[in-house]
Structure formats: C-alpha cells, structure tokens
Design an enzyme around this catalytic site. Structure first.
Site, PDB file in Angstrom:
ATOM      1  N   LYS A  74       1.760  -8.288  -4.539  1.00  0.00           N
ATOM      2  CA  LYS A  74       1.857  -6.971  -5.192  1.00  0.00           C
ATOM      3  C   LYS A  74       2.883  -7.020  -6.321  1.00  0.00           C
ATOM      4  CE  LYS A  74       2.726  -2.095  -3.991  1.00  0.00           C
ATOM      5  NZ  LYS A  74       3.148  -1.181  -2.907  1.00  0.00           N
ATOM      6  N   SER A 107      -0.020   2.678  -2.070  1.00  0.00           N
ATOM      7  CA  SER A 107       0.093   2.134  -3.395  1.00  0.00           C
ATOM      8  C   SER A 107      -0.368   0.686  -3.539  1.00  0.00           C
ATOM      9  CB  SER A 107       1.549   2.243  -3.864  1.00  0.00           C
ATOM     10  OG  SER A 107       2.376   1.450  -3.042  1.00  0.00           O
ATOM     11  N   SER A 123       1.876   2.671   2.309  1.00  0.00           N
ATOM     12  CA  SER A 123       1.216   1.898   1.251  1.00  0.00           C
ATOM     13  C   SER A 123       0.630   0.554   1.643  1.00  0.00           C
ATOM     14  CB  SER A 123       2.179   1.678   0.094  1.00  0.00           C
ATOM     15  OG  SER A 123       2.250   2.844  -0.669  1.00  0.00           O
TER      16      SER A 123
HETATM   17  N1  GLN Z   1       1.720   7.495  -0.609  1.00  0.00           N
HETATM   18  C1  GLN Z   1       3.129   7.443  -0.345  1.00  0.00           C
HETATM   19  C2  GLN Z   1       3.908   7.856  -1.568  1.00  0.00           C
HETATM   20  O1  GLN Z   1       3.290   8.128  -2.551  1.00  0.00           O
HETATM   21  C3  GLN Z   1       3.505   6.079   0.131  1.00  0.00           C
HETATM   22  C4  GLN Z   1       3.893   5.142  -0.944  1.00  0.00           C
HETATM   23  C5  GLN Z   1       4.370   3.836  -0.405  1.00  0.00           C
HETATM   24  O2  GLN Z   1       4.340   3.594   0.794  1.00  0.00           O
HETATM   25  N2  GLN Z   1       4.878   3.017  -1.296  1.00  0.00           N
HETATM   26  O3  GLN Z   1       5.102   7.926  -1.542  1.00  0.00           O
END
Ligand code: GLN
Length: 480
Positions: free
Chosen positions: A79, A154, A178
């Site tokens: 990532k 994400s 994410s």
């Molecule tokens: N969807 C969550 C957010 O927008 C989780 C993001 C993540 O785990 N990096 O914060």
C-alpha cells in the site's frame, strides 16, 4: 496457466520442483498487471527493476543449493502509505506526488529478507482516509468482482490486486477498518493485527493510536505466513510490542471444537443488509457444525464507536498532517510570505476529505473544545475497550459481519461523508479496542458480491483468529 490462484505454498512447490523460476513468475505477474491494471487502477507505481533484481537473487541462491526462504519468489504489493526506498510513496495524495523515501519500512524490509518480490505500490484513499478508495488523488480503484463497484478502502488497491491475482499477497493498513472492509468487499481474507504486533516504522502516520499494518492474501494459511514474517518487536518503533511471535502455522491446525464464539446483538440490528445478515448467520451455523459454541453477547457501547472514532482519528490526523508544510518534502506552492506558501501548498496538495478531517480534528483539539470532544472521546474509547475485555472473559472470539452491506457502487456515497462514515460501524470498535480481527469470505449475495465475516479475538490472539478463519475456510465458508 493453472486456474487456481497462486499461493505461497504453490509458489514454493513450483520453485522447489523447478517448474518455474522466480524471475519467470515475476514476469508473469508484471504482465498480468500490464493487462488488467488500466481498468482496475489498483497499482499506482510499479517496481519492475527492484522485483527482477530480487527474483534473480532468489533464483541464484537456490541454484547455489541454498534452501528457499519462507516467502521465496512470492510476488507482493505494498500500500502506498508504506515507505519503500527509492520507490515513490505518494499516500495517494498530490502533496507527496514525487516523494521518494530514503528507507524501507520494517515490514517491507522483513518481506524482502524472507524472499518476497515487491511488484509495486497500491492505490488507496488519500492518507488512508476513506472507505471506498474514491478519495485517491489518482482516481478510484474498481472492484475486480464487479467493476462498477468500489473495492472498499482505504486499502482498496491492495485488496483488488490480490483478488484479481495481480499479487499473491499485499500489505495494507487498518485504522478503522481499512484492511478488513476492502477484504470483505473483494472477497479475500484480510487481517488487522493487534495494535503493536507489527512494526510501523516507515508507515506514514494517519492516526497513531489506531494505525496497524496487516496482510491481504487468497487463503488464511498465507495470511499466517505473511504475519509470521512481519510480526515482532522492532527497535525502530517504540510502539511495537516485545511479545513473542508464536508459530502461526502450527496454530492454524488446532481443532476449533469447543471454542466459545460470541455473537453481539448490537451488530445484527438496524442498518444491516438482510442478505449480509443471512450469510453471517449461515457462517455462524457452519462454525457450530465444527463444534464451536455460540454465545449471545451484549456490547453496550457499540453505538458510540463511530462518533468516538471520528473524533479521535481526525484529531490525530490533524496533528500528524501538520508536517506537510512545503518545507522539507513534498509539494511546495509559491507564496509571497511563509504563511502564504504554507497555505497554498496545503490547499493545492490535500484533497477535500483530508481537508475536512484536518478541520474536524483541529476543532476537536482546540482550546475550549478539547474537554468536550477529544477528552470525552478518550473516555468512551475506554468503555468500548472494556466491552471487549469483559466479553473475552466468557468467549474465545467474537463473530460479526465485517460490513453492513456488500460493495456499493462507485459514486453511491460520495455526496454524503456521514453515510460513508457509517459504513465503518462494525470495524471501528475493534480498532478502538486495539484487538486483532480478520475478515474471511462468507458466501456471496445473489448478485455475486462477496460477504465478509469478521472474527475478533483478545489482544495478541492472532493465532486463534487465524485458526478459526482457517477452519471456516476449509469447511467451505466462502460459499455458505
Ligand atoms: N474508513 C475509515 C476512515 O475513513 C477507516 C480508514 C482506515 O482504516 N485507514 O477513517
């Protein structure tokens, strides 16, 4: 080519029997990426030279008679919030568009030391803020299962790369879901380790009390193998825990019979798509068939988790992202004064969701509001964590849906940030508690969209979480 996806074990067998070389396998994967990535947009940057150099090293060592290391020749994706030496690391943001880190993250270093071949960097929501991959400055990723749908976020690029067989495994990060949520949306196992289990040295910080690095793979035994490689204390990360790393491969084979599986009622109410609910019920029944015991649970603070998470995560993000000021690295826009330069750089460099979070977080931390928001959220976080601690006094693991719905359509939730935040309802709780959790494929909806079942365990119980996930997978969980 064979129709079964490559796994760590099948790569190993093919190399050992000299049916393929690491270089040939690397070429095969780079070719697949070339063909499929223009549509999926899962990779932002490829590293063919680094990949071929590493593959050649693996081949040369093997032909000298050295034993194959644990991940010999395994093609992996990283990532783009995880630093890679000499390889652009953008965080899917314009502000780091041309940033090339001078060092590797510890997790990357450990993968390569174990023989893995890094193919490139995967797309994600900007600075990992989002749940659909639509917040990337470089365009959304498409879900390989249904290309009009989001892959989740994400870590959407990592999930899509593994699901589309453009990598055998990938690293993602999980702050509020994410890893688990894109794993569920793309139909692949995806593990969030315990807070502190995996070094974050070289991870670009979003919310430091919540960020974790973990793997996406095509089967749970591969999840265990990647975790075994990246887990463990790192002197370069003082938040990494000095807890010994168990033999995850051995844990996988332990029988699940007699394990007490907690099913919290708060995860099965309003907002849960009935088809998803039915699949999770079928998944739990499958576990019961394997000899697990279902235990009804109450986790009364679940309802406060979204609000708590979005106060804490934005507060920490506003502080972490203060470093992008145009001075030391990344984009620098012109300005007549220093302050104007800061302002133009941040205005041009950050996308709308990142700006929204910096504003929310700065507000929550500001004088006069700190007690009402940040401090209060910290207290509620402790209550949510206590729900888990007391649950684990009577159960060995907790099973829930990973997400309230299957993958939604591109554009479906972009107009309403709150609706997007609510999609994290089942994942942010475990994040706030710091416990490990895996999402494993648990059947598909009638239209063929994957459903994910989340298995959460006590701190540092990755072995047990993997063991249950593996038993579930072997018993046919992906097609319940
Ligand atoms: N969807 C969550 C957010 O927008 C989780 C993001 C993540 O785990 N990096 O914060």
């Amino acid at each position: 080519m064979s129709t079964a996806p490559w796994t760590i074990a099948s790569v190993r067998a093919a190399l050992a029997q000299k049916r393929i070389s690491a270089r040939e396998l690397t070429t095969e994967f780079l070719g697949r990426i070339k063909r499929r990535n223009p549509e999926l947009n899962a990779y932002l940057t490829l590293s063919p030279e680094r990949a071929q150099t590493q593959a050649a090293r693996v081949d040369a060592a093997f032909s000298r008679g050295e034993p194959l290391p644990p991940l010999a020749g395994v093609p992996v994706a990283i990532k783009d919030v995880i630093s890679t030496r000499g390889l652009r690391t953008t965080c899917a943001s314009k502000i780091l568009e041309s940033y090339v880190p001078p060092y590797d993250a510890t997790a990357v270093e450990r993968l390569e030391a174990a023989g893995a071949v890094i193919l490139g960097k995967t797309n994600c929501d900007e600075f990992a803020m989002g749940g659909s991959n639509e917040n990337s400055a470089y365009g959304p990723v498409r879900n390989p299962v249904a290309t009009d749908r989001v892959p989740g976020g994400s870590s959407g690029g990592s999930a899509a790369a593994v699901a589309a067989e453009l990598a055998v495994a990938a690293l993602g990060t999980d702050t509020g879901g994410s890893i688990r949520q894109p794993g569920a949306f793309c139909g692949v196992p995806a593990l969030m380790p315990t807070y502190g289990r995996v070094s974050r040295y070289g991870l670009v910080a979003f919310a430091s009390s919540l960020d974790k690095i973990g793997p996406f793979t095509t089967c749970v035994s591969d999840t265990a193998a990647i975790l075994a490689t990246i887990a463990g204390h790192d002197h370069a990360d003082s938040t990494s825990a000095a807890v010994p790393v168990p033999d995850y491969a051995a844990e996988l084979e332990k029988p699940v019979q007699g394990l007490r599986i907690g099913v919290p009622e708060e995860y099965f109410g309003q907002g849960l798509d009935p088809e998803v609910g039915a699949k999770i019920e079928a998944g739990i029944a499958l576990l019961e068939g394997l000899g697990c015991r279902r235990v009804p649970l109450k986790m009364p603070h679940t309802n406060y988790a979204i609000a708590t998470y979005y106060v804490l995560a934005t507060a920490e993000a506003s502080s972490n992202l203060a470093r992008y000021d145009g001075v030391r690295y990344g984009l620098r826009a012109q300005g007549a004064t220093l302050v104007e330069m800061y302002r133009h750089t941040r205005d041009r460099g950050f996308g709308p969701e990142v700006k929204r979070r910096i504003m929310l977080g700065t507000y929550a931390l500001s004088a006069g509001y700190y007690d009402a928001y940040y401090l209060r959220a910290q207290k509620v976080r402790a209550l949510i964590a206590r729900d888990f601690t007391s649950a684990f006094e009577t159960v060995d693991a907790i099973v829930t849906p990973t997400t309230p719905t299957p993958a939604f359509r591109l554009g479906e939730k972009t107009a309403d940030p709150l609706e997007m935040y609510l999609a994290d309802i089942f994942t942010v709780t475990g994040s706030l508690a710091g416990v490990p959790g895996i999402s494993v494929p648990c059947g598909k909806t009638q239209t063929g969209l994957p459903v994910g079942m989340q298995i959460l365990g006590p701190h540092f119980s990755e072995g047990r979480v993997l063991q249950i996930g593996h038993a579930f997978e072997k018993a046919g969980g992906s097609s319940v």
